[in-house]
Structures are given as structure tokens and as C-alpha cells.
Design an enzyme around this catalytic site. Structure first.
Site, PDB file in Angstrom:
ATOM      1  CE  LYS A  56      -3.369  -2.930   0.137  1.00 33.57           C
ATOM      2  NZ  LYS A  56      -2.780  -4.149   0.671  1.00 33.57           N
ATOM      3  CE1 TYR A 270      -8.430 -10.367   3.114  1.00 31.32           C
ATOM      4  CE2 TYR A 270      -9.958  -9.887   4.890  1.00 31.32           C
ATOM      5  CZ  TYR A 270      -8.830  -9.572   4.173  1.00 31.32           C
ATOM      6  OH  TYR A 270      -8.098  -8.465   4.518  1.00 31.32           O
ATOM      7  CE1 TYR A 296      -4.926  -9.103   1.583  1.00 32.37           C
ATOM      8  CE2 TYR A 296      -4.275  -8.406   3.775  1.00 32.37           C
ATOM      9  CZ  TYR A 296      -5.150  -8.349   2.712  1.00 32.37           C
ATOM     10  OH  TYR A 296      -6.250  -7.536   2.785  1.00 32.37           O
TER      11      TYR A 296
HETATM   12  C1  LIG Z   1      -3.469  -5.493   0.506  1.00 35.48           C
HETATM   13  C2  LIG Z   1      -2.444  -6.574   0.579  1.00 35.48           C
HETATM   14  C3  LIG Z   1      -2.286  -7.514  -0.468  1.00 35.48           C
HETATM   15  C4  LIG Z   1      -3.182  -7.536  -1.667  1.00 35.48           C
HETATM   16  O1  LIG Z   1      -2.874  -6.514  -2.578  1.00 35.48           O
HETATM   17  P1  LIG Z   1      -4.024  -5.908  -3.511  1.00 35.48           P
HETATM   18  O2  LIG Z   1      -3.358  -4.806  -4.240  1.00 35.48           O
HETATM   19  O3  LIG Z   1      -5.131  -5.477  -2.630  1.00 35.48           O
HETATM   20  O4  LIG Z   1      -4.462  -6.996  -4.439  1.00 35.48           O
HETATM   21  C5  LIG Z   1      -1.279  -8.446  -0.356  1.00 35.48           C
HETATM   22  N1  LIG Z   1      -0.477  -8.492   0.727  1.00 35.48           N
HETATM   23  C6  LIG Z   1      -0.600  -7.631   1.755  1.00 35.48           C
HETATM   24  C7  LIG Z   1       0.294  -7.767   2.922  1.00 35.48           C
HETATM   25  C8  LIG Z   1      -1.594  -6.645   1.719  1.00 35.48           C
HETATM   26  O5  LIG Z   1      -1.729  -5.800   2.755  1.00 35.48           O
END
Ligand SMILES: *Cc1c(COP(=O)(O)O)cnc(C)c1O
Length: 345
Positions: A56, A270, A296
Site C-alpha cells: 500500500k 479471507y 496475505y
Molecule cells: C493489501 C495486501 C495484499 C493484496 O494486494 P491488492 O493490491 O489489494 O491486491 C497483499 N499483501 C498484503 C500484505 C496486503 O496488505
């Protein structure tokens, strides 16, 4: 493609490392057909700025620049209770002297806990101005509009950032990453055959794909779904990649077949831990000393490991794993990750 013409704030004063993982590659090979697996490399986007940073951070360089150009004084965004995106948006706001409000979607009922650790602790530490909690399935766009209206009623100016920072502007962060990688491949003399990336709100996967196509980087991308199977995920990524390409004036149709994702590894739901995630988090920590997160990157790495064991990758191919960050939520799942609490199967 010349990104230098687009307003951008800089939150990471260096290129994140691109490294080979010899110990992990050896451990992985043991479970692969014929004892041979891919050579796994890692791009350390968990080391991006706005510590602890993650994917992000790159998107927010462009989004926050836009917010400031528009004279906003408050960022409004949304996410799940352990949202990395919310934390990093808040950190960017603090750095820029802006205020920040969130809408938190309780996708897992009763998962919002005022005193939770991990990212939630960081929200409070960094000084979030207000959090609105809504039940799963609520329209986030409408909920954020309502929060923006509250801000405007105070005589201030709000800027809404969509979930995950995934719109065309946010996707530019991963066009920048594509260009950074291209430079590193050249300087380090590395030839990558395929890239594995997480695929959620899709700004990372879609932005990277547009960046690869636009810069003629001929490396296939495999997205590992963190919340959806390919039938639902791929159209989302395709749309994002096209929006990024259009914003940059690339005058190209993103080929639908260039969007590839793999499902299953995010199950049962999720953010809910599973045994393959636990194995992946332990394996990378104990072979390379690199932490993954349970929501993630643990599941994304579980996808890489699972696909390698199925013989999906060629023996000896150079495979690049994009580490997208997420460290704080590891602390919200310590018992599960150490195998001390049961996880869903
Ligand atoms: C948000 C996030 C993702 C996913 O990325 P997107 O751009 O939303 O597809 C992957 N890994 C982490 C650690 C995240 O915070």
C-alpha cells in the site's frame, strides 16, 4: 512510460532488495517432483517506507499526492479489522500532517475488537481520528461517502481512497515497481522466468501487469487469490490493469489471457488461518529469517509452495515472489502461527 510527470510523494528512499533465497529453494525442492523445484527469488516490498510498510505504501505515493493537490485535509478509507491498507494510509496521513478516518468492514462476524493487537493496535498508536464499523456486505463506497460528509460538515475537505488503494492512480505504484524491477534485473544480471504475487483488491497484480506490458517486460505473472477464485478475481484484475493502462495513455487492450490467477489457497475464508499458511510462514521464517503474515503473504506463499509441489513450475526456473508486507497482523495470530491454536481445514 514516463511516471515522472505524475504528482507523487516519496515514502521509500531506496529500491527494495531483490534477493535469491537459497535455503528456502533447497527446502522447497525436497517436496517437488523428482526432488527438483524452482529457484525462488524475493522482492522485499515488506521493507517499503511508512514502517512497517507494504504494497500500500507504493499506491499511496500517488494517491496522497492527488489528495494534497486537491487541498484535502482528511483521508477517508476502508478495510477489514486487521487492514494493512488502513494502517499505512494513516501513517501517510500523519507524515503529511493530514487527518484520517476509516470504515472497517467486519467480514468475519464479531472479528472487530477494540483492544486487538496487530494493525488495530497501530491504528490507535498512530492516532486515527475516527473508526466506523459496519457489517460485512455493506457498501463501502456509500459508507465512506457518509464519513466524508461528516468531515465536510466540520468545514474540512475529505479525500476518499478506495479499499486497498486500488484504482487507476493507486495502480501506478506497481507500474513504478515494474520499472524498479527492470532496473534491478539489469544491474544484478538476473533473468526471472515468472512472478508470483498476491491478488486481492487487485491494484498490485493489475498495476504490475500494466507496468510489465507497458515496459515490454516479458515475464508472466501468476496471482494467488487471497479472497476469490479465478472466475471472480481475474475480471477484477483485468479491469484494474486496463484502467492503469488507460490512465497512462498506453493505447493498448490488456490481453485477457495475460491475467492468470490461482484460487483455493485462501480458503476457508479471507483472513481465516489454514494449515498450509502456517507451514509457509514457519518455512520462510526458519529457512531465510523472513516473516510473512497470516492473512496475505502466508497464503500467497502457501500457493507458491503448493503449486511447486504439483509441478506447476519448471525445475530450475527463476521464480520471483513479491513480498507485499503485512507484518503487524502476524501479532494478532501468534498462537495459530506457532501451531498452539487450532486452525480451520
Ligand atoms: C493489501 C495486501 C495484499 C493484496 O494486494 P491488492 O493490491 O489489494 O491486491 C497483499 N499483501 C498484503 C500484505 C496486503 O496488505
Amino acid at each position: 512510460m514516463d511516471l515522472s510527470r505524475i504528482p507523487r510523494r516519496r515514502y521509500t528512499p531506496f529500491a527494495t532488495p531483490l534477493e535469491f533465497m537459497p535455503n528456502f529453494s533447497r527446502a522447497l525442492a525436497q517436496g517437488c517432483p523428482g526432488g527438483k523445484g524452482p529457484n525462488v527469488w524475493i522482492k522485499r516490498d515488506d521493507m517499503l517506507g511508512l514502517f512497517p510498510g507494504g504494497n500500500k505504501t507504493r499506491k499511496l505515493e500517488f494517491l496522497v499526492a492527488d489528495a494534497m493537490a486537491q487541498g484535502a485535509d482528511t483521508l477517508v478509507t476502508c478495510g477489514a479489522p486487521q487492514s494493512n491498507h488502513c494502517r499505512i494510509t494513516l501513517a501517510a496521513a500523519v507524515k503529511e500532517g493530514l487527518r484520517c478516518r476509516f470504515v472497517i468492514e467486519e467480514r468475519v462476524p464479531n472479528s472487530y475488537n477494540e483492544d486487538a493487537s496487530g494493525n488495530h493496535f497501530m491504528f490507535r498508536l498512530l492516532g486515527v481520528e475516527a473508526i466506523t464499523v459496519v457489517p460485512g456486505g455493506t457498501s463501502m463506497a456509500e459508507a465512506m461517502q457518509r464519513v466524508a460528509a461528516e468531515v465536510e460538515a466540520l468545514g474540512r475537505k475529505a479525500y476518499i481512497i478506495p479499499g486497498g488503494g486500488s484504482n487507476a492512480l493507486g495502480g501506478l505504484g506497481y507500474v513504478a515497481c515494474a520499472q524498479e524491477l527492470q532496473q534491478q534485473f539489469f544491474e544484478q544480471g538476473v533473468s526471472i522466468d515468472r512472478l508470483v504475487v498476491g491478488s486481492g483488491s487487485s491494484g498490485t497484480h493489475g498495476g504490475l501487469l500494466a507496468g510489465f506490458l507497458g515496459n515490454h517486460i516479458d515475464i508472466p505473472i501468476v496471482g494467488i487469490g487471497v479472497s476469490r477464485d479465478p472466475a471472480d478475481q481475474e475480471p477484477l484484475v483485468h479491469k484494474e490493469a486496463q484502467a492503469v493502462a488507460d490512465l497512462l495513455g498506453m493505447q493498448m487492450k490488456i490481453p485477457r489471457e495475460s491475467v492468470v490467477s490461482i484460487g483455493g489457497y485462501w480458503q476457508p475464508k479471507y483472513s481465516v488461518p489454514n494449515p498450509a499458511m502456517v507451514e509457509a510462514v514457519q518455512m520462510l521464517a526458519r529457512t531465510e529469517g523472513i516473516p510473512l503474515d497470516p492473512v496475505y503473504t502466508g497464503k500467497i506463499m502457501a500457493g507458491l509452495i503448493g503449486q511447486a509441489r504439483k509441478g506447476f513450475f519448471k525445475p530450475g526456473e527463476n521464480l520471483l515472489f513479491l513480498h507485499t508486507g503485512g507484518l503487524p497482523s502476524l501479532h494478532a495470530y501468534e498462537r495459530e502461527v506457532l501451531g498452539k491454536a487450532p486452525v480451520a481445514r
